[in-house]
Scaffold this active site. Structure first.
Site, PDB file in Angstrom:
ATOM      1  N   ASP A   1      18.349  24.806  51.550  1.00 19.25           N
ATOM      2  CA  ASP A   1      17.698  23.534  51.244  1.00 19.25           C
ATOM      3  C   ASP A   1      18.769  22.454  51.113  1.00 19.25           C
ATOM      4  OD1 ASP A   1      15.544  21.896  50.793  1.00 19.25           O
ATOM      5  OD2 ASP A   1      15.469  22.285  48.644  1.00 19.25           O
TER       6      ASP A   1
ATOM      7  N   TYR B   1      19.624  18.028  50.788  1.00 21.24           N
ATOM      8  CA  TYR B   1      19.441  16.956  49.787  1.00 21.24           C
ATOM      9  C   TYR B   1      19.743  15.667  50.528  1.00 21.24           C
ATOM     10  CZ  TYR B   1      20.242  15.375  44.841  1.00 21.24           C
ATOM     11  OH  TYR B   1      20.194  14.796  43.585  1.00 21.24           O
TER      12      TYR B   1
ATOM     13  N   HIS C   1      16.125   9.693  47.429  1.00 21.22           N
ATOM     14  CA  HIS C   1      15.851  10.775  46.482  1.00 21.22           C
ATOM     15  C   HIS C   1      17.093  11.075  45.635  1.00 21.22           C
ATOM     16  CE1 HIS C   1      14.452  14.583  44.829  1.00 21.22           C
ATOM     17  NE2 HIS C   1      15.473  15.216  45.378  1.00 21.22           N
TER      18      HIS C   1
ATOM     19  N   ARG D   1      21.621  11.117  35.201  1.00 20.81           N
ATOM     20  CA  ARG D   1      22.922  10.620  34.730  1.00 20.81           C
ATOM     21  C   ARG D   1      22.848   9.102  34.652  1.00 20.81           C
ATOM     22  NH1 ARG D   1      23.608  14.220  38.830  1.00 20.81           N
ATOM     23  NH2 ARG D   1      23.807  12.507  40.297  1.00 20.81           N
TER      24      ARG D   1
ATOM     25  N   GLU E   1       8.355  19.141  45.889  1.00 23.79           N
ATOM     26  CA  GLU E   1       9.273  18.369  46.724  1.00 23.79           C
ATOM     27  C   GLU E   1       8.712  18.417  48.140  1.00 23.79           C
ATOM     28  OE1 GLU E   1      13.398  19.594  46.113  1.00 23.79           O
ATOM     29  OE2 GLU E   1      13.420  18.384  44.284  1.00 23.79           O
TER      30      GLU E   1
ATOM     31  N   GLU F   1       9.035  18.117  51.884  1.00 20.69           N
ATOM     32  CA  GLU F   1      10.187  18.248  52.771  1.00 20.69           C
ATOM     33  C   GLU F   1       9.743  18.650  54.179  1.00 20.69           C
ATOM     34  OE1 GLU F   1      13.256  20.739  51.218  1.00 20.69           O
ATOM     35  OE2 GLU F   1      12.953  20.089  49.134  1.00 20.69           O
TER      36      GLU F   1
ATOM     37  N   ASP G   1       8.806  22.494  48.281  1.00 18.22           N
ATOM     38  CA  ASP G   1       9.813  23.199  47.491  1.00 18.22           C
ATOM     39  C   ASP G   1       9.468  23.027  46.010  1.00 18.22           C
ATOM     40  OD1 ASP G   1      12.204  24.368  46.641  1.00 18.22           O
ATOM     41  OD2 ASP G   1      13.285  22.464  46.741  1.00 18.22           O
TER      42      ASP G   1
ATOM     43  N   ARG H   1      11.321  21.725  36.758  1.00 18.41           N
ATOM     44  CA  ARG H   1      12.405  20.811  36.370  1.00 18.41           C
ATOM     45  C   ARG H   1      13.071  21.192  35.061  1.00 18.41           C
ATOM     46  NH1 ARG H   1      13.527  18.733  41.197  1.00 18.41           N
ATOM     47  NH2 ARG H   1      11.725  17.701  42.113  1.00 18.41           N
TER      48      ARG H   1
ATOM     49  N   GLN I   1      15.202  24.294  35.681  1.00 14.45           N
ATOM     50  CA  GLN I   1      16.337  23.864  36.509  1.00 14.45           C
ATOM     51  C   GLN I   1      17.382  23.087  35.702  1.00 14.45           C
ATOM     52  OE1 GLN I   1      14.986  21.454  39.812  1.00 14.45           O
ATOM     53  NE2 GLN I   1      17.048  20.908  40.469  1.00 14.45           N
TER      54      GLN I   1
ATOM     55  N   TYR J   1      21.175  24.866  35.749  1.00 18.95           N
ATOM     56  CA  TYR J   1      21.841  24.561  37.020  1.00 18.95           C
ATOM     57  C   TYR J   1      23.337  24.263  36.936  1.00 18.95           C
ATOM     58  CZ  TYR J   1      22.486  19.469  36.879  1.00 18.95           C
ATOM     59  OH  TYR J   1      22.933  18.211  36.599  1.00 18.95           O
TER      60      TYR J   1
ATOM     61  N   LYS K   1      13.698  27.149  41.234  1.00 21.10           N
ATOM     62  CA  LYS K   1      13.197  26.999  42.598  1.00 21.10           C
ATOM     63  C   LYS K   1      12.692  28.309  43.198  1.00 21.10           C
ATOM     64  CE  LYS K   1      14.992  22.726  43.412  1.00 21.10           C
ATOM     65  NZ  LYS K   1      14.311  21.604  44.065  1.00 21.10           N
TER      66      LYS K   1
ATOM     67  N   THR L   1       8.284  28.887  47.555  1.00 18.60           N
ATOM     68  CA  THR L   1       8.458  27.758  48.469  1.00 18.60           C
ATOM     69  C   THR L   1       7.367  27.888  49.522  1.00 18.60           C
ATOM     70  OG1 THR L   1      10.853  27.900  48.137  1.00 18.60           O
ATOM     71  CG2 THR L   1      10.087  26.581  50.013  1.00 18.60           C
TER      72      THR L   1
ATOM     73  N   THR M   1      13.937  16.761  49.465  1.00 20.17           N
ATOM     74  CA  THR M   1      12.844  15.831  49.228  1.00 20.17           C
ATOM     75  C   THR M   1      12.975  14.584  50.092  1.00 20.17           C
ATOM     76  OG1 THR M   1      12.786  16.545  46.946  1.00 20.17           O
ATOM     77  CG2 THR M   1      11.639  14.503  47.462  1.00 20.17           C
TER      78      THR M   1
ATOM     79  N   GLU N   1      10.180  11.611  40.533  1.00 19.21           N
ATOM     80  CA  GLU N   1      10.520  10.246  40.941  1.00 19.21           C
ATOM     81  C   GLU N   1       9.315   9.321  40.809  1.00 19.21           C
ATOM     82  OE1 GLU N   1      12.971   9.973  44.765  1.00 19.21           O
ATOM     83  OE2 GLU N   1      12.298  12.048  44.744  1.00 19.21           O
TER      84      GLU N   1
END
Lengths: 394, 394
Positions: free
Chosen positions: A106, A108, A113, A122, A179, A181, A213, A217, A220, A224, A233, A237, A324, A338
């Protein structure tokens, strides 16, 4: 003999011809092509053993010249009459996972996104990591839990720890997300030690599917660091049952957005492989987003070139997904984290407010693209309904 | 008929009986068992079609009761005479990848390794991440690039950016490393939605292999934020050709080191599955480390319970590895980045100084464990030699 009816404006006209694996009651899964609202049984129509298999892999492994040849034969067939026994109404067949997944990766690849998630996770730092515009960030996922559209999705259990909690607790995911995709299916693999340049994308990749996907959250976020997403994840899927051939996507090709800084030579494309595909996300029947694939920063040819530049081999059935798909507008975001800005801006769905998925919720992702004959071709859909966690609430 | 000779002190005596896939010149790969310096051809000795296959997967899928039964039959067979045609000197056979890898997961289960890497990468922060003692951190790797011992390892190309460089450059890895690990092979898979509790480890896991998780530290350092290692690992993972049955490791069982804080209930073991296995790492013939598996914080039963607690299914041939095995002492570290402290403390190898791997270097990882009859049983070895990067230096 019969002529297959293709309704006016069908997204499954002669410009599409996506492949899948289907069965009728009491028969074994085999390869079919969707034409209008029918499935053409290729094992009957073309009388070749390679289509009597329960997966597309043996056909995909035959290579690009065969994909072209079979597409031409199907095009000729459906222009005339086909045996009655080769045609089934799509409403009467069961659709199976269309290919056996070898490795699943997968990416990114959406700048929007990655920027949104950076802002959410962050808030006091640069949203994009320093590597993001130099290489397509990606990771391996679990190929054994790729399931076909329509499979129920059990809410995963796992460890979650909110920032204000002292220690993690165990229980059902509280921030279950999607997600939206696009996934690319490798038809012709490559040897260990032989990178696949951008120019070989079109002869090695068989086609594309829609991918959801599913993402836990809270699980994760806790797990992670530092090795990436894992149990957040790997529970499921989902992929759409129809693999749209790359050969059907020629009219959808567009340049990617401008890439600045200029990528390193191995990531430079001779011909553009951005794709003008419009996705749609429906949450319990309400359209909540229209993610535009043409906004993706990295093209699928670049993703494959990157994936193999270290000499990694590929195999028939490898699936690599875009990550995503989110556009610059709020209603173009392909994940609920999002769309609801981390759960702070709920969406009204059928009279109640939603942030993340509740048990019983259903998500349907669909997509269309321009076809070669001026029609729009369809990817069909990837759907899934959330069922309660194993063991119930804890 | 012949009696298989087992040299005094052989690590492949009746307490071991590891399975592999072998061929002799002009014959097809099939299942064999190592006995002393011989390979017993099971397709001949037991006359069952399941052993005439080029992979252990069909036999492993038959389940734990069959593994017990076949082990008893082999034990009885080698106590007497076997047909001449069923015995081959191990020096005259070719050894193949013993099983088809379904999903590959790599963990990070050594506290000493995780602490060392934390100190190296984040010198001003707590070396262990907050999640580390609550769950076994892990991620998915590339199953298609798992290769058998003896396969040459081409130095990977990729993007690298030193902290003092403005932009990344492309070229051969400059910090090529090893990770000495133990890998566990799932024999009997589990369904989606059915977590595997610690108690089912012994009936679902068929056996263990040695793993060298080759690592391109410079590629990894640049790419891994925020989704984890990808091309820094995916170019190759080597495994030993002999799968030591879990049934042979009963005498090696020990408690794990004390786990504080106490793990959540799903990670609590009824019976301990720590393993007293001694590894050895030889670099161009010099013994540079003796990593002790008994120091691993998380047991392999806990790793499997964690891997599936979100409902993820498992399949015959799933491989999950422990992560680098490092003990508390300097000469117990299972990766060169730790042994040379990030390249700052070179090791003298055959008269020259080494930090990371040079082209032509060979690494051999071996291991032994206590066997049920008081002997030490062997894992054999996983070896690999570094060959120059594709395209040469850039």
């Amino acid at each position: 003999m019969t002529v297959i009816d293709i309704p006016e404006g069908s997204p499954f006209g002669p410009a599409n011809l996506p492949y899948g694996v289907f069965s009728t009651p009491g028969t074994a899964p085999r390869v079919g092509v969707r034409v209008g609202d029918s499935v053409l049984d290729l094992a009957v129509a073309l009388d070749e053993e390679v289509f009597a298999r329960p997966t597309l892999n043996p056909f995909m492994a035959q290579g690009h010249a065969r994909w072209v040849q079979v597409r031409e034969r199907i095009t000729a067939l459906i222009a005339g009459e086909v045996p009655d026994a080769a045609v089934h109404p799509v409403a009467e067949v069961e659709l199976h996972l269309p290919f056996e997944v070898a490795d699943y990766v997968d990416f990114y690849a959406s700048e929007h996104h990655a920027t949104n998630l950076g802002r959410l996770f962050r808030p006091n730092a640069e949203p994009l990591m320093p590597n993001w515009k130099h290489l397509p960030v990606g990771y391996h996922g679990r190929s054994g839990t790729v399931v076909v559209s329509g499979t129920d999705i059990a809410r995963p259990n796992g460890q979650r720890k909110a920032p204000d909690e002292e220690a993690p607790t165990f229980g059902p995911c509280r921030r279950l997300d999607i997600e939206a995709e696009l996934g690319f299916v490798v038809g012709t693999g490559s040897e260990l030690g032989s990178p696949v340049p951008c120019e070989e994308f079109a002869t090695r990749v068989f086609g594309a599917v829609l991918v959801n996907d599913w993402s836990a959250r809270d699980i994760q976020a806790w797990e992670y660091v530092p090795l990436g997403p894992f149990l957040g994840k790997s529970f499921a899927t989902s992929v759409s049952p129809w693999v749209v051939p790359l050969l059907a996507l020629e009219a959808a090709r567009v340049p990617t957005p401008e890439q600045d800084p200029r990528p390193l030579p191995y990531l430079r494309e001779g011909e553009p492989w951005g794709l003008d595909i419009d996705l749609a996300v429906d949450w319990n029947g309400r359209r909540v987003a229209n993610p535009p694939y043409r906004e993706m920063y990295w093209s699928p040819a670049q993703l494959l070139a990157h994936l193999t530049v270290n000499g990694a081999s590929t195999r028939t059935g490898d699936l690599y997904a875009s990550g995503t798909i989110s556009g610059p507008e709020k209603d173009q975001r392909g994940a609920f984290i999002e769309l609801t800005w981390g759960g702070k801006e709920p969406i009204e769905i059928g009279g109640s407010e939603r942030t993340f998925l509740q048990d019983g919720d259903e998500v349907v992702i669909s997509a269309t693209a321009p076809g070669a004959d001026g029609t729009r071709i369809g990817f069909g859909q990837v759907s899934g309904r959330i069922v309660p966690a194993e063991g119930g609430a804890r």
